[in-house]
Design a protein around this motif. Structure first.
Motif: not given
Length: 230
Positions: A12-15, A18-22
């Motif tokens: 929930r923190i990282l997603q 870093f929105p360009h990761c899937l």
């Protein structure tokens, strides 16, 4: 100490950072992806394939180049069954520990191993999942510059420490939701249980109405969702 309780919080923190990761697919679609890291393994992966064949569902595999070179026939079998293939580095060294040159060499060596085993174009394998889930903005920038796609996760039941088959299954069922990307392992750590875990998970998830898709399909669905909402 087992880290499984912290992975949903970390997600929930990282997603959003870093929105360009899937990280997951479209939350409005009842599709999920089963992904398997650290293979191929000459014993555990064929056992897993039997389960996937039984239910006729696709999966996605993130391979170590060294394992591909040790089990090329297994790799070729996975590819011929129609599963999606990605990169996990050559020998599971964490990407932030590598120099830029070493990282590129690790990815290229893995692509070449896959190309030789599966008889496909090395450049056709572009999805990358960092070992141990460890990355830095610099790593992600390098992957993007080299035209790789960074793939992460949303459900990580920590099966590699072998907390028990029932525990792993319960963790997945508690966390799964529309678009989930589930991470399991068919390599040396955790692979002993992967076929049984998958055999228990799949019918329950199918009963809940989920459709299994590949990482590539999640990419397409996630991009469609993003374009409609931003």
């Amino acid at each position: 100490m087992q880290l499984a309780p912290f992975f949903p919080i970390l997600y929930r923190i990282l997603q959003p950072s870093f929105p360009h990761c899937l990280w997951a697919g479209n939350p409005n679609l009842k599709t999920i992806a089963l992904t398997f890291d650290d293979g191929p393994h000459p014993t555990y992966t064929p056992q897993l394939l039997e389960v996937l064949d039984r239910y006729a569902i696709p999966a996605s595999f993130f391979w170590l180049g060294a394992c591909v070179n040790r089990a090329p026939f297994t790799a070729k079998t996975v590819y011929e069954r129609g599963h999606w293939i990605g990169l996990h580095g050559y020998d599971h060294r964490s990407f932030p520990m590598l120099t830029t040159t070493e990282l590129k060499q690790s990815l290229c060596a893995t692509q070449e191993a896959i190309s030789t085993a599966c008889r496909i174009d090395a450049n056709s394998v572009r999805d990358v999942r960092p070992p141990n889930g460890l990355f830095t903005p610099q790593v992600l920038n390098s992957l993007h510059l080299w035209q790789y796609r960074s793939v992460m996760w949303s459900v990580v039941p920590e099966d590699w420490v072998r907390p028990g088959i029932g525990t792993v299954v319960q963790r997945v069922l508690q966390q799964v939701t529309n678009g989930s990307m589930i991470v399991l392992h068919d390599g040396a750590c955790g692979g002993q249980d992967v076929a049984v875990i998958t055999a228990q998970l799949v019918p329950q998830l199918l009963h809940q109405g989920y459709q299994f898709v590949t990482v590539d399909t999640l990419w397409q669905q996630a991009q469609t969702f993003t374009s409609r909402h931003f």
